[in-house]
Scaffold this active site. Structure first.
Site, short mmCIF file in Angstrom:
data_model
loop_
_atom_site.label_atom_id
_atom_site.label_comp_id
_atom_site.label_asym_id
_atom_site.label_seq_id
_atom_site.Cartn_x
_atom_site.Cartn_y
_atom_site.Cartn_z
CB THR A 205 81.17 53.54 0.82
OG1 THR A 205 80.06 53.81 0.78
CG2 THR A 205 81.74 54.36 1.94
NE ARG B 79 75.30 42.80 4.01
CZ ARG B 79 75.32 43.67 3.13
NH1 ARG B 79 76.52 43.77 2.21
NH2 ARG B 79 74.46 44.21 2.41
CG LEU C 80 70.69 54.69 -1.92
CD1 LEU C 80 71.06 53.64 -3.17
CD2 LEU C 80 69.56 55.64 -2.27
CD GLU D 256 70.57 46.82 3.64
OE1 GLU D 256 69.89 45.89 3.99
OE2 GLU D 256 72.00 46.98 3.73
CE LYS E 7 81.23 48.91 3.47
NZ LYS E 7 81.77 49.82 2.55
CB CYS F 228 76.44 51.63 5.76
SG CYS F 228 76.03 51.42 4.16
N GLY G 85 73.48 48.02 13.28
CA GLY G 85 74.30 46.98 12.74
C GLY G 85 74.11 47.34 11.27
C1 UDX Z 1 72.69 53.68 6.65
C2 UDX Z 1 72.61 55.37 6.56
O1 UDX Z 1 71.50 55.57 7.12
C3 UDX Z 1 72.53 55.40 5.31
O2 UDX Z 1 72.45 56.98 4.83
C4 UDX Z 1 73.74 54.94 4.51
O3 UDX Z 1 74.16 55.24 3.30
C5 UDX Z 1 73.92 53.55 4.59
O4 UDX Z 1 73.74 53.27 6.17
P1 UDX Z 1 71.09 51.41 6.88
O5 UDX Z 1 72.43 50.50 7.04
O6 UDX Z 1 70.23 50.96 5.67
O7 UDX Z 1 71.68 53.20 6.23
O8 UDX Z 1 70.29 51.68 8.10
P2 UDX Z 1 69.81 52.92 9.13
O9 UDX Z 1 68.32 52.89 9.07
O10 UDX Z 1 70.46 53.99 9.00
O11 UDX Z 1 69.95 52.08 10.56
C6 UDX Z 1 71.13 51.69 10.80
C7 UDX Z 1 71.17 50.96 12.19
O12 UDX Z 1 71.04 51.95 13.29
C8 UDX Z 1 70.04 49.74 12.40
O13 UDX Z 1 70.85 48.85 12.88
C9 UDX Z 1 69.08 50.57 13.21
O14 UDX Z 1 68.27 49.62 14.10
C10 UDX Z 1 69.95 51.47 13.97
N1 UDX Z 1 69.52 52.53 14.64
C11 UDX Z 1 69.02 53.55 13.81
C12 UDX Z 1 69.39 52.58 16.07
O15 UDX Z 1 69.56 51.76 16.95
N2 UDX Z 1 68.76 53.87 16.81
C13 UDX Z 1 68.20 54.78 15.66
O16 UDX Z 1 67.73 55.84 16.50
C14 UDX Z 1 68.47 54.52 14.31
#
Ligand code: UDX
Length: 431
Positions: free
Chosen positions: A120, A324, A150, A152, A260, A257, A254
Site C-alpha cells: 500500500t 499491531r 486481504l 487477516e 496506518k 491497515c 486496530g
Molecule cells: C482490513 C481490510 O478489511 C482489508 O480489506 C485491508 O486490505 C486490510 O485491512 P484487517 O485489518 O485484516 O483488514 O481487518 P478487518 O477485518 O477489516 O477489521 C479491522 C478492524 O476493525 C478490527 O480491529 C475489527 O475488530 C474492527 N471492526 C471491524 C470493528 O470494530 N467493527 C466492525 O464492524 C468491523
C-alpha cells in the site's frame, strides 16, 4: 508464468501461495533469515487459516521456491512488490523498503518485465517510481498498481473470492497480462489509472474505518440515552444503501491497515493543502473508544490503583496472532500505569503482545487462570474461546464486584446477569 514476489510478510506470502495455486512458477524473496528458514521448510511464519496447507500443496507440486537473493527476479514475467510500508505516528508513510528494492531491481533486471505494486503506497507514488527509477532502466519495465484487500484471518477467502480486482496501469499489454494471471478468479477486474488504483485502497479502508467510528459514536450516545446498539445497528444496516457490514460497535479498529491507512490518507491530504476533517474525526473517535473502556473500569471499580483486572484477548481481532495497533496495547499500558494489577490472555497473540510489555503484565495460559482473583474482566477480542467459556466457573474464582466490560458486545448479557455479574457493553445498557 514466472513470477517473483518480493517480501514474504502476510500479504506477500498469501500472494505467492495464491499465485502458485493457479499453476504459476513462483519465487518468494525474503531477506529475514529466520523467516526464510521456516519458509524453506514450507512452514508459514505467520498464523493464517489455511495458509500452511496451501503452502505445502504448492511446494509438493513444485510451484513455489524461496530465496534471500533478489537476483532471482531477473527473467520473471512479473515481479510483485509486497514489502512493508510502515507509517510514523503523524501518518507519514515510510517507503524506504519499496525504494530500496526497486533501486536494486533496476540494476538486476536485464529482460523486459512488469512490476506489480501490491504494497500500500500513497496515491502518486507509482508515477514517482516510474519517473525516478523505471525510466532509467536499461530494459522495458512496465508498472502496474494492484492493491490488496486481504483481511487477516480471512486472507485466503479474500484472495480466491475478492469483490473486485483493481489494476492501475498505462501499458495495455501489461494490463492484459496481469488480468490473465487472475483469470481463474471470478470477479470484476477494474482497469484504471495508477493513481486512481492507489486511491481505491485508501478510500476503501478510510470508508470502512468511518463506518466503525460512526457506529461507535452512535453506541456512545445510546449509552447516554438508554437506547441499545444491538437493536439500533441491525435496523440501520438493513437499509441497502447503508449495508450491515462494519456496523459492529466496540473498542474500535486496530491492525496493520486501518490505523496506518487512515493516518496516511490524512497526512497526504494535509501535504497537498487539504484539511480532511471527517477523516481526522474518525481517527480521534477510534482513539477515544479504547480510553472509554479504561474510564468505565475506573468508574465501576472506584479507581484503578491496586485493582485486579483480566484482559481477555490481545489481538486486534479474532483469527490472527497480530497485535499491531490492537486496542489491548493501549488499554494494558494505561491500566498498568494507573497501578492496576493486570492479567492478560489470548489463544494466539500472547507471544507478540509479550514483546511490548515484558514484566508489567501477568500473561496467563488461559482465560480461567486469567480471571482467577480479579475484580473485573475486559473482553478486548471476541475469540469464540472466550464467548463459550464456562462463566459460572469464572464467577466462582473472581472477586466482587464481578464486573465484565464487554468491549466487543459479544457475550451473552442475559446469562452473565443471571450468574450475578455486573455487565456493561458498548452502547448496550449495563444491568
Ligand atoms: C482490513 C481490510 O478489511 C482489508 O480489506 C485491508 O486490505 C486490510 O485491512 P484487517 O485489518 O485484516 O483488514 O481487518 P478487518 O477485518 O477489516 O477489521 C479491522 C478492524 O476493525 C478490527 O480491529 C475489527 O475488530 C474492527 N471492526 C471491524 C470493528 O470494530 N467493527 C466492525 O464492524 C468491523
Amino acid at each position: 508464468m514466472k513470477i517473483t514476489v518480493i517480501g514474504m510478510g502476510y500479504v506477500g506470502l498469501v500472494t505467492a501461495c495464491g499465485l502458485a495455486s493457479f499453476g504459476h512458477q513462483v519465487l518468494g524473496v525474503e531477506k529475514n533469515h529466520s523467516k526464510l528458514k521456516k519458509l524453506m521448510q514450507f512452514e508459514s511464519p505467520i498464523y493464517e487459516q489455511g495458509l500452511d496447507e496451501l503452502l505445502n500443496k504448492a511446494a509438493a507440486e513444485g510451484d513455489i521456491q524461496f530465496t534471500t537473493e533478489l537476483n532471482g527476479a531477473d527473467g520473471s514475467d512479473l515481479i510483485f512488490i509486497t514489502v512493508g510500508t510502515p507509517s510514523t505516528n503523524s501518518g507519514h508513510v515510510d517507503l524506504s523498503q519499496v525504494y530500496t528494492v526497486i533501486n536494486q531491481l533496476v540494476h538486476i533486471i536485464t529482460k523486459p518485465t512488469i512490476l506489480v505494486m501490491k504494497s500500500t503506497v500513497p496515491p502518486g507514488t507509482g508515477e514517482k517510481i516510474i519517473r525516478r527509477f523505471l525510466n532509467k532502466c536499461k530494459t522495458e519495465v512496465n508498472y502496474i498498481s494492484n492493491p490488496e484487500f486481504l483481511r487477516e484471518g480471512k486472507a485466503l477467502l479474500d484472495w480466491f473470492y475478492p469483490d473486485r480486482i483493481v489494476i492501475g496501469g498505462k501499458d495495455n499489454d501489461s494490463i492484459q497480462q496481469v488480468k490473465n494471471i487472475y483469470k481463474k478468479i471470478n470477479a470484476p477486474k477494474l482497469v484504471m489509472g495508477i493513481t486512481s488504483a492507489e486511491m481505491v485502497k485508501y478510500a476503501s479502508n478510510a470508508f470502512l474505518a468511518t463506518k466503525i467510528s460512526f457506529i461507535n459514536e452512535i453506541a456512545n450516545i445510546c449509552d447516554l440515552l438508554g437506547a441499545d446498539i444491538d437493536e439500533v445497528a441491525p435496523a440501520v444496516g438493513m437499509d441497502k444503501r447503508i449495508g450491515s457490514d462494519f456496523l459492529r460497535a466496540g473498542l474500535g479498529y486496530g491492525g496493520s491497515c486501518f490505523p496506518k491507512d487512515t493516518k496516511g490518507l490524512n497526512f497526504i491530504s494535509t501535504l497537498h493543502g487539504y484539511n480532511f476533517n471527517l477523516l481526522k474525526a474518525v481517527i480521534e473517535v477510534n482513539f477515544q473508544q479504547r480510553l472509554k473502556a479504561v474510564h468505565k473500569l475506573h468508574t465501576m471499580l472506584g479507581g484503578l490503583a491496586g485493582k485486579k483486572i483480566a484482559v481477555m484477548g490481545l489481538t486486534f481481532k479474532p483469527g490472527t496472532d497480530d497485535v499491531r495497533e490492537s486496542p489491548a496495547l493501549d488499554i494494558l499500558s494505561l491500566l498498568a500505569s494507573e497501578g492496576a494489577v493486570v492479567k492478560a490472555c489470548d489463544p494466539h497473540g500472547k507471544d507478540n503482545a509479550f514483546k511490548y510489555f515484558s514484566r508489567k503484565i501477568i500473561f496467563c495460559e488461559d482465560a480461567y487462570e486469567c480471571a482467577k482473583g480479579v475484580q473485573a474482566v475486559l473482553l478486548n477480542t471476541e475469540w469464540p474461546q472466550f464467548i463459550h467459556l464456562n462463566w459460572s466457573i469464572i464467577k466462582q474464582t473472581m472477586q466482587t464486584p464481578y464486573f465484565v466490560y464487554d468491549g466487543r458486545n459479544a457475550l451473552d448479557k442475559k446469562r452473565l446477569s443471571k450468574l450475578g455479574f455486573k455487565y456493561c457493553g458498548v452502547g448496550r445498557p449495563c444491568n
